[in-house]
Motif scaffolding. Structure first.
Motif, mmCIF file in Angstrom:
data_model
loop_
_atom_site.group_PDB
_atom_site.id
_atom_site.type_symbol
_atom_site.label_atom_id
_atom_site.label_comp_id
_atom_site.label_asym_id
_atom_site.label_seq_id
_atom_site.Cartn_x
_atom_site.Cartn_y
_atom_site.Cartn_z
ATOM 1 N N THR A 43 0.829 -1.202 0.000
ATOM 2 C CA THR A 43 0.000 0.000 0.000
ATOM 3 C C THR A 43 0.865 1.254 0.000
ATOM 4 O O THR A 43 0.582 2.218 -0.731
ATOM 5 C CB THR A 43 -0.938 -0.009 1.231
ATOM 6 O OG1 THR A 43 -1.690 -1.214 1.227
ATOM 7 C CG2 THR A 43 -1.877 1.174 1.202
ATOM 8 N N ALA A 44 1.922 1.249 0.797
ATOM 9 C CA ALA A 44 2.821 2.406 0.841
ATOM 10 C C ALA A 44 3.496 2.613 -0.511
ATOM 11 O O ALA A 44 3.658 3.752 -0.974
ATOM 12 C CB ALA A 44 3.864 2.223 1.936
ATOM 13 N N LEU A 45 3.907 1.531 -1.152
ATOM 14 C CA LEU A 45 4.551 1.635 -2.471
ATOM 15 C C LEU A 45 3.580 2.196 -3.510
ATOM 16 O O LEU A 45 3.945 3.077 -4.297
ATOM 17 C CB LEU A 45 5.073 0.273 -2.909
ATOM 18 C CG LEU A 45 5.749 0.214 -4.266
ATOM 19 C CD1 LEU A 45 7.022 1.044 -4.254
ATOM 20 C CD2 LEU A 45 6.045 -1.215 -4.641
ATOM 21 N N GLN A 46 2.352 1.710 -3.506
ATOM 22 C CA GLN A 46 1.359 2.199 -4.460
ATOM 23 C C GLN A 46 1.098 3.691 -4.263
ATOM 24 O O GLN A 46 1.068 4.455 -5.239
ATOM 25 C CB GLN A 46 0.054 1.427 -4.307
ATOM 26 C CG GLN A 46 0.139 -0.002 -4.767
ATOM 27 C CD GLN A 46 -1.086 -0.799 -4.374
ATOM 28 O OE1 GLN A 46 -1.955 -0.326 -3.650
ATOM 29 N NE2 GLN A 46 -1.155 -2.032 -4.852
ATOM 30 N N TRP A 47 0.910 4.117 -3.034
ATOM 31 C CA TRP A 47 0.645 5.525 -2.776
ATOM 32 C C TRP A 47 1.871 6.377 -3.060
ATOM 33 O O TRP A 47 1.742 7.533 -3.498
ATOM 34 C CB TRP A 47 0.146 5.732 -1.353
ATOM 35 C CG TRP A 47 -1.328 5.556 -1.276
ATOM 36 C CD1 TRP A 47 -1.992 4.462 -0.808
ATOM 37 C CD2 TRP A 47 -2.326 6.470 -1.714
ATOM 38 N NE1 TRP A 47 -3.344 4.655 -0.931
ATOM 39 C CE2 TRP A 47 -3.573 5.882 -1.468
ATOM 40 C CE3 TRP A 47 -2.281 7.732 -2.285
ATOM 41 C CZ2 TRP A 47 -4.772 6.518 -1.778
ATOM 42 C CZ3 TRP A 47 -3.477 8.368 -2.597
ATOM 43 C CH2 TRP A 47 -4.705 7.757 -2.347
ATOM 44 N N GLY A 48 3.051 5.834 -2.814
ATOM 45 C CA GLY A 48 4.268 6.577 -3.143
ATOM 46 C C GLY A 48 4.366 6.852 -4.633
ATOM 47 O O GLY A 48 4.718 7.955 -5.054
ATOM 48 N N ILE A 49 4.041 5.858 -5.432
ATOM 49 C CA ILE A 49 4.073 6.028 -6.886
ATOM 50 C C ILE A 49 3.015 7.036 -7.328
ATOM 51 O O ILE A 49 3.269 7.910 -8.162
ATOM 52 C CB ILE A 49 3.885 4.672 -7.589
ATOM 53 C CG1 ILE A 49 5.110 3.789 -7.346
ATOM 54 C CG2 ILE A 49 3.634 4.849 -9.084
ATOM 55 C CD1 ILE A 49 4.932 2.347 -7.766
ATOM 56 N N ILE A 50 1.814 6.931 -6.759
ATOM 57 C CA ILE A 50 0.741 7.865 -7.112
ATOM 58 C C ILE A 50 1.146 9.300 -6.787
ATOM 59 O O ILE A 50 0.968 10.215 -7.597
ATOM 60 C CB ILE A 50 -0.569 7.479 -6.389
ATOM 61 C CG1 ILE A 50 -1.121 6.185 -6.969
ATOM 62 C CG2 ILE A 50 -1.602 8.599 -6.488
ATOM 63 C CD1 ILE A 50 -2.247 5.579 -6.162
ATOM 64 N N LEU A 51 1.714 9.505 -5.600
ATOM 65 C CA LEU A 51 2.119 10.857 -5.208
ATOM 66 C C LEU A 51 3.257 11.379 -6.074
ATOM 67 O O LEU A 51 3.271 12.560 -6.444
ATOM 68 C CB LEU A 51 2.502 10.881 -3.733
ATOM 69 C CG LEU A 51 1.345 10.711 -2.742
ATOM 70 C CD1 LEU A 51 1.876 10.620 -1.329
ATOM 71 C CD2 LEU A 51 0.354 11.832 -2.875
ATOM 72 N N LEU A 52 4.224 10.522 -6.407
ATOM 73 C CA LEU A 52 5.337 10.967 -7.257
ATOM 74 C C LEU A 52 4.879 11.342 -8.660
ATOM 75 O O LEU A 52 5.438 12.250 -9.278
ATOM 76 C CB LEU A 52 6.417 9.893 -7.324
ATOM 77 C CG LEU A 52 7.308 9.792 -6.095
ATOM 78 C CD1 LEU A 52 8.253 8.606 -6.227
ATOM 79 C CD2 LEU A 52 8.078 11.065 -5.876
ATOM 80 N N ILE A 53 3.858 10.681 -9.158
ATOM 81 C CA ILE A 53 3.332 11.020 -10.476
ATOM 82 C C ILE A 53 2.518 12.318 -10.405
ATOM 83 O O ILE A 53 2.550 13.138 -11.313
ATOM 84 C CB ILE A 53 2.480 9.862 -11.041
ATOM 85 C CG1 ILE A 53 3.392 8.701 -11.405
ATOM 86 C CG2 ILE A 53 1.651 10.304 -12.237
ATOM 87 C CD1 ILE A 53 2.671 7.440 -11.779
ATOM 88 N N PHE A 54 1.806 12.512 -9.298
ATOM 89 C CA PHE A 54 0.911 13.661 -9.209
ATOM 90 C C PHE A 54 1.626 14.961 -8.835
ATOM 91 O O PHE A 54 1.095 16.042 -9.118
ATOM 92 C CB PHE A 54 -0.210 13.381 -8.209
ATOM 93 C CG PHE A 54 -1.300 14.399 -8.265
ATOM 94 C CD1 PHE A 54 -2.176 14.435 -9.339
ATOM 95 C CD2 PHE A 54 -1.445 15.342 -7.278
ATOM 96 C CE1 PHE A 54 -3.170 15.387 -9.414
ATOM 97 C CE2 PHE A 54 -2.433 16.304 -7.331
ATOM 98 C CZ PHE A 54 -3.310 16.322 -8.407
ATOM 99 N N ILE A 55 2.801 14.900 -8.235
ATOM 100 C CA ILE A 55 3.514 16.124 -7.842
ATOM 101 C C ILE A 55 3.774 17.032 -9.047
ATOM 102 O O ILE A 55 3.475 18.232 -8.988
ATOM 103 C CB ILE A 55 4.815 15.782 -7.082
ATOM 104 C CG1 ILE A 55 4.476 15.286 -5.677
ATOM 105 C CG2 ILE A 55 5.742 16.985 -6.987
ATOM 106 C CD1 ILE A 55 5.654 14.725 -4.911
ATOM 107 N N PRO A 56 4.312 16.525 -10.170
ATOM 108 C CA PRO A 56 4.502 17.432 -11.323
ATOM 109 C C PRO A 56 3.188 17.979 -11.884
ATOM 110 O O PRO A 56 3.143 19.106 -12.381
ATOM 111 C CB PRO A 56 5.205 16.567 -12.370
ATOM 112 C CG PRO A 56 5.771 15.429 -11.619
ATOM 113 C CD PRO A 56 4.901 15.221 -10.428
ATOM 114 N N ILE A 57 2.110 17.196 -11.783
ATOM 115 C CA ILE A 57 0.814 17.684 -12.253
ATOM 116 C C ILE A 57 0.351 18.850 -11.387
ATOM 117 O O ILE A 57 -0.134 19.866 -11.893
ATOM 118 C CB ILE A 57 -0.222 16.540 -12.257
ATOM 119 C CG1 ILE A 57 0.194 15.475 -13.278
ATOM 120 C CG2 ILE A 57 -1.622 17.058 -12.546
ATOM 121 C CD1 ILE A 57 -0.615 14.211 -13.220
ATOM 122 N N ALA A 58 0.514 18.734 -10.079
ATOM 123 C CA ALA A 58 0.126 19.810 -9.166
ATOM 124 C C ALA A 58 0.978 21.055 -9.397
ATOM 125 O O ALA A 58 0.466 22.175 -9.377
ATOM 126 C CB ALA A 58 0.238 19.345 -7.717
#
Length: 83
Positions: A43-58
């Protein structure tokens, strides 16, 4: 139309960090509620990937909002010769 673009510029500037804070809170909640061991690691790995992808979008939303607020989109080219 120019005032709408400026209002939406403020909206985009606020939306970027707000979405990141919301997603980080959701990630913290989901990881802390998952079972310990492999499930929590996954779960931590999945959320880490999601957050790393979304940071440049934000960050892009904030930049887009900054340009809209500054009036950079007030005069858009009508033909390719104006570029």
């Amino acid at each position: 139309m120019k005032s709408i673009k400026k209002i939406l510029g403020v909206f985009w500037i606020i939306l970027g960090p707000a979405a990141m804070i919301f997603m980080a809170c959701q990630a913290w909640d989901k990881v802390s509620k998952s079972e310990s061991g492999i499930a929590q690691t996954n779960t931590a790995l999945q959320w880490g990937i999601i957050l790393l992808i979304f940071i440049p979008i934000a960050v892009g939303l904030v930049i887009f909002g900054k340009y809209a607020l500054a009036g950079e989109y007030d005069k858009l080219p009508e033909s390719s010769e104006e570029l």
